[in-house]
Design a protein around this motif. Structure first.
Motif, PDB file in Angstrom:
ATOM      1  N   ASP A 115      18.624  -4.593   0.268  1.00 39.25           N
ATOM      2  CA  ASP A 115      17.512  -5.526   0.447  1.00 39.25           C
ATOM      3  C   ASP A 115      16.486  -5.033   1.473  1.00 39.25           C
ATOM      4  OD1 ASP A 115      18.367  -7.442  -1.376  1.00 39.25           O
ATOM      5  OD2 ASP A 115      19.677  -8.406   0.091  1.00 39.25           O
ATOM      6  N   ALA A 116      16.696  -3.829   2.006  1.00 41.51           N
ATOM      7  CA  ALA A 116      15.797  -3.308   3.027  1.00 41.51           C
ATOM      8  C   ALA A 116      14.336  -3.277   2.582  1.00 41.51           C
ATOM      9  CB  ALA A 116      16.253  -1.920   3.482  1.00 41.51           C
ATOM     10  N   PRO A 117      14.014  -2.833   1.356  1.00 41.10           N
ATOM     11  CA  PRO A 117      12.601  -2.823   0.940  1.00 41.10           C
ATOM     12  C   PRO A 117      11.970  -4.214   0.974  1.00 41.10           C
ATOM     13  CG  PRO A 117      13.888  -1.416  -0.497  1.00 41.10           C
ATOM     14  CD  PRO A 117      14.876  -2.160   0.359  1.00 41.10           C
ATOM     15  N   LYS A 118      12.713  -5.208   0.490  1.00 41.73           N
ATOM     16  CA  LYS A 118      12.194  -6.580   0.502  1.00 41.73           C
ATOM     17  C   LYS A 118      11.966  -7.061   1.931  1.00 41.73           C
ATOM     18  CE  LYS A 118      15.057  -9.939  -0.089  1.00 41.73           C
ATOM     19  NZ  LYS A 118      16.051 -10.873  -0.680  1.00 41.73           N
TER      20      LYS A 118
ATOM     21  N   VAL B 151       0.828  -1.206   0.000  1.00 40.90           N
ATOM     22  CA  VAL B 151       0.000   0.000   0.000  1.00 40.90           C
ATOM     23  C   VAL B 151       0.862   1.256   0.000  1.00 40.90           C
ATOM     24  CG1 VAL B 151      -1.777   1.277   1.254  1.00 40.90           C
ATOM     25  CG2 VAL B 151      -1.822  -1.230   1.226  1.00 40.90           C
ATOM     26  N   GLU B 152       1.992   1.191   0.724  1.00 42.72           N
ATOM     27  CA  GLU B 152       2.823   2.389   0.854  1.00 42.72           C
ATOM     28  C   GLU B 152       4.244   1.981   1.219  1.00 42.72           C
ATOM     29  OE1 GLU B 152       3.116   6.406   3.694  1.00 42.72           O
ATOM     30  OE2 GLU B 152       1.753   4.752   4.209  1.00 42.72           O
ATOM     31  N   GLU B 153       5.209   2.714   0.699  1.00 41.56           N
ATOM     32  CA  GLU B 153       6.612   2.563   1.082  1.00 41.56           C
ATOM     33  C   GLU B 153       7.203   3.950   1.303  1.00 41.56           C
ATOM     34  OE1 GLU B 153       9.169  -0.717  -0.782  1.00 41.56           O
ATOM     35  OE2 GLU B 153       7.738  -0.242  -2.381  1.00 41.56           O
ATOM     36  N   ARG B 154       8.077   4.060   2.275  1.00 41.84           N
ATOM     37  CA  ARG B 154       8.737   5.349   2.482  1.00 41.84           C
ATOM     38  C   ARG B 154      10.032   5.138   3.279  1.00 41.84           C
ATOM     39  NH1 ARG B 154       4.615   5.296   6.411  1.00 41.84           N
ATOM     40  NH2 ARG B 154       5.313   5.845   8.525  1.00 41.84           N
ATOM     41  N   ILE B 155      10.894   6.121   3.225  1.00 47.48           N
ATOM     42  CA  ILE B 155      12.120   6.109   4.009  1.00 47.48           C
ATOM     43  C   ILE B 155      12.086   7.281   4.971  1.00 47.48           C
ATOM     44  CG2 ILE B 155      14.627   6.420   3.930  1.00 47.48           C
ATOM     45  CD1 ILE B 155      14.664   4.884   1.319  1.00 47.48           C
ATOM     46  N   GLU B 156      12.318   7.009   6.233  1.00 50.12           N
ATOM     47  CA  GLU B 156      12.304   8.055   7.252  1.00 50.12           C
ATOM     48  C   GLU B 156      13.670   8.126   7.926  1.00 50.12           C
ATOM     49  OE1 GLU B 156       9.151   7.727  10.033  1.00 50.12           O
ATOM     50  OE2 GLU B 156       7.576   8.062   8.529  1.00 50.12           O
TER      51      GLU B 156
ATOM     52  N   THR C 156      12.734  -1.803   8.248  1.00 53.40           N
ATOM     53  CA  THR C 156      14.109  -2.294   8.200  1.00 53.40           C
ATOM     54  C   THR C 156      15.055  -1.106   8.100  1.00 53.40           C
ATOM     55  OG1 THR C 156      13.330  -4.199   6.905  1.00 53.40           O
ATOM     56  CG2 THR C 156      15.706  -3.863   7.032  1.00 53.40           C
ATOM     57  N   GLN C 157      16.191  -1.191   8.795  1.00 49.81           N
ATOM     58  CA  GLN C 157      17.176  -0.115   8.689  1.00 49.81           C
ATOM     59  C   GLN C 157      17.749  -0.102   7.275  1.00 49.81           C
ATOM     60  OE1 GLN C 157      20.114  -0.106  11.783  1.00 49.81           O
ATOM     61  NE2 GLN C 157      21.091   1.769  11.048  1.00 49.81           N
TER      62      GLN C 157
ATOM     63  N   GLU D  49      20.579   7.989  10.638  1.00 54.04           N
ATOM     64  CA  GLU D  49      20.197   6.655  10.155  1.00 54.04           C
ATOM     65  C   GLU D  49      18.853   6.742   9.443  1.00 54.04           C
ATOM     66  OE1 GLU D  49      20.207   4.046  13.509  1.00 54.04           O
ATOM     67  OE2 GLU D  49      22.391   3.866  13.554  1.00 54.04           O
ATOM     68  N   LYS D  50      18.679   5.879   8.458  1.00 50.91           N
ATOM     69  CA  LYS D  50      17.437   5.886   7.692  1.00 50.91           C
ATOM     70  C   LYS D  50      16.737   4.529   7.812  1.00 50.91           C
ATOM     71  CE  LYS D  50      19.104   9.265   4.311  1.00 50.91           C
ATOM     72  NZ  LYS D  50      18.297  10.395   4.825  1.00 50.91           N
ATOM     73  N   MET D  51      15.412   4.594   7.935  1.00 50.76           N
ATOM     74  CA  MET D  51      14.587   3.390   8.032  1.00 50.76           C
ATOM     75  C   MET D  51      13.682   3.296   6.815  1.00 50.76           C
ATOM     76  SD  MET D  51      14.910   1.449  10.766  1.00 50.76           S
ATOM     77  CE  MET D  51      13.300   0.662  10.851  1.00 50.76           C
ATOM     78  N   HIS D  52      13.592   2.086   6.268  1.00 55.62           N
ATOM     79  CA  HIS D  52      12.620   1.847   5.206  1.00 55.62           C
ATOM     80  C   HIS D  52      11.378   1.248   5.840  1.00 55.62           C
ATOM     81  CE1 HIS D  52      10.482  -0.474   2.121  1.00 55.62           C
ATOM     82  NE2 HIS D  52      10.899   0.478   1.298  1.00 55.62           N
ATOM     83  N   LEU D  53      10.221   1.807   5.522  1.00 58.04           N
ATOM     84  CA  LEU D  53       8.950   1.343   6.064  1.00 58.04           C
ATOM     85  C   LEU D  53       8.021   0.925   4.929  1.00 58.04           C
ATOM     86  CD1 LEU D  53       8.341   4.137   8.747  1.00 58.04           C
ATOM     87  CD2 LEU D  53       9.309   1.865   9.114  1.00 58.04           C
TER      88      LEU D  53
END
Length: 220
Positions: free
Chosen positions: A109-112, A56-61, A93-94, A67-71
């Protein structure tokens, strides 16, 4: 029909399909994601037909220290007793940061991993691996009981396969053998004993061989 019918059907997780949680500040056990995919397929039907999911949604915060997190937010849908259900969850995932050695990293591989994390969590909301998420895996007796069940199931499968091989070899009539293999009793027994595709192919090969032997004897 009980509201817990689906939950009770899918909550138990074989120890052979779990893994220890690593790389976190806490310890524990998690189900192997592809086991849950297999279990969902067994329960609802093939992915994309009886169940499925969409991102539904992906983003990086950005977090502390740059440090960045993929959600990822994932929606799981499924068909159960003629009705369609949907549930959503978030995985994270970080994506980039600094290791304890001081070296910077980016995880491609963080998005996966985030999608998989969200999928597992979403399936847990309808009962999959419920015993893990409810903390039963913290009880060593519970885990040992599951291991014993696994061992008994494996032994039962071995005995079933041995009996099936013997029965196939004893057939003298092709039609009788075909009727036996196609019977609901045999189909249910193969399902009940958890016969794998490899084991099924082996039995089918024996059927083909026995059929050739029977027809060869008749021709002679």
């Amino acid at each position: 029909m009980s509201n817990l019918e689906l939950w009770n059907k899918v909550e138990k997780t074989p120890p052979s399909h779990t893994k220890a949680i690593t790389g976190k500040s806490y310890q524990g056990t998690s189900p192997k994601p592809h086991y849950l995919v297999h279990k969902a397929t067994e329960t609802f039907g093939p992915c994309g037909i009886g169940w499925g999911f969409q991102i539904v949604e992906e983003r990086i915060e950005e977090g502390a220290g740059g440090e960045k997190m993929h959600l990822a937010r994932v929606r799981v849908w499924y068909e159960w007793n003629g009705k369609r259900g949907e549930v959503e969850h978030i995985g994270g995932t970080q994506f980039s940061g600094t290791r304890s050695s001081g070296k910077h990293f980016t995880d491609e591989d963080a998005p996966k991993k985030s999608v998989t994390d969200a999928l597992v969590k979403a399936l847990s909301m309808i009962g999959f691996a419920g015993d893990i998420f409810m903390g039963r895996y913290d009880d060593s007796k519970y885990v040992n009981d599951l291991k014993n069940e696994d061992a008994a199931a494996d032994e039962s499968t071995v005995l079933f396969l041995a009996k099936a091989r013997k029965e196939i070899a004893a057939f003298k009539d092709v039609q009788a053998m075909t009727d036996w293999w196609s019977s609901e009793e045999q189909k249910n027994a193969r399902h009940q004993h958890g016969i794998t595709q490899k084991q099924l192919d082996e039995l089918k090969g024996l059927l083909t061989t026995q059929k050739a032997l029977i027809e060869g004897k008749k021709a002679a």
